[in-house]
Motif scaffolding. Structure first.
Motif, short mmCIF file in Angstrom:
data_model
loop_
_atom_site.label_atom_id
_atom_site.label_comp_id
_atom_site.label_asym_id
_atom_site.label_seq_id
_atom_site.Cartn_x
_atom_site.Cartn_y
_atom_site.Cartn_z
N LEU A 33 -2.59 2.73 -1.34
CA LEU A 33 -1.44 1.84 -1.18
C LEU A 33 -1.25 1.43 0.28
O LEU A 33 -0.82 0.30 0.56
N TYR A 36 -3.20 -1.52 0.77
CA TYR A 36 -2.91 -2.56 -0.22
C TYR A 36 -3.97 -2.64 -1.34
O TYR A 36 -4.15 -3.70 -1.95
N ILE A 38 -4.09 -1.94 -4.52
CA ILE A 38 -3.16 -1.60 -5.61
C ILE A 38 -3.90 -1.14 -6.86
O ILE A 38 -3.52 -0.15 -7.49
N ALA A 41 -5.36 2.34 -6.48
CA ALA A 41 -4.28 3.33 -6.54
C ALA A 41 -3.85 3.54 -7.99
O ALA A 41 -3.67 4.68 -8.45
#
Length: 283
Positions: A33, A36, A38, A41
């Motif tokens: 995260l 970034y 996403i 993650a």
């Protein structure tokens, strides 16, 4: 159980492993995260939830059912942290979980999105060793259970010995014994005189010969399963005691003679008597 956001303290290997497994995912998701990433993650969540449900909860179900405080605290803490981990990706589901887990009352916050994200921290040496131990244990268990399936050896049928042909790696004998339903776990390989009694799949040798005593223990396990199925069918609670009638077959009678105490203890039966079919009557 008094809910808490403090990291549980337990000496049980499964509890300690679950907390280490959770922290490992927190570290990975935080790192992804922060850059970034996403999707990467998000992809960490499914394996964590699978490990929680299919390994930790399944292996700990007796402790949880019996109200073991350490296991209940570990389960609650893990679920609460997963709720916060999932918040950026699944805002509505995590909000509902926050409510169901009574985290609003515990934290004094109205929303999971107002709470702090779980804190990343470097894994301790013990954490890393636990993760390695459990990974090895599960690899061994998977190989042994595959051998059972391939050779028609039911999991409820206890077997005598399992040899592990791996050197200098950590694993949990206790968990292997419970999960594979085996009496002994030994290192190395069987001697040449008895090797024909074993089946092999790297890295394990599983003894397939079943003694009369082991056979009767397997019959007792099947009887326990049949009684438990009836308890579920009749919607009995986990504390309801029952009188049991079992199928009048020679092997069942012999199994009851030898394992009556275990059958009664695991099914909450006050009495066991032979009959035409399985029946349970609440006492």
């Amino acid at each position: 159980l008094k809910p808490s956001q403090e990291i549980p303290q337990s000496q049980n290997i499964l509890d300690k492993w679950m907390l280490a497994r959770l922290q490992s995912s927190i570290n990975v998701m935080t790192s992804k995260l922060d850059t970034y990433s996403i999707m990467e993650a998000t992809n960490e969540l499914a394996p964590l939830i699978t490990d929680l449900s299919t390994w930790y909860i399944r292996r700990s179900r007796d402790r949880i059912k019996n109200g073991d405080l350490a296991s209940l605290q570990t389960l609650y803490y893990t679920l609460s942290q997963i709720t916060k981990l999932a918040a950026p990706m699944m805002p509505f589901l995590s909000e509902k979980m926050y409510e169901v887990l009574n985290l609003r009352e515990l934290t004094g916050l109205e929303s999971v999105h107002l709470d702090l994200y779980p804190e990343a921290r470097e894994l301790t040496k013990e954490d890393a060793e636990l993760l390695e131990t459990m990974a090895n244990t599960r690899k061994i268990v998977s190989a042994a259970l595959s051998l059972r399936v391939e050779n028609g050896l039911k999991v409820r049928q206890p077997l005598n010995r399992l040899f592990i042909e791996l050197e200098d790696i950590p694993y949990s004998n206790e968990l292997i014994i419970e999960e594979v339903n085996i009496k002994q776990v030994l290192k190395g390989r069987p001697d040449e005189k008895s090797i024909s009694n074993f089946v092999f799949s790297e890295p394990v040798w599983l003894e397939k010969t079943i003694s009369e005593e082991l056979k009767l223990e397997g019959v007792a396990r099947e009887m326990i399963r049949s009684i438990q199925d009836l308890r579920k069918e009749y919607n009995l609670s986990i504390t309801d005691r029952v009188n049991v009638t079992y199928m009048d077959k020679p092997e069942n009678i012999k199994a009851v003679e030898k394992f009556a105490a275990e059958i009664k203890q695991k099914t909450l039966a006050d009495s066991l008597k032979p009959g035409v079919k399985y029946e349970v009557i609440k006492t």
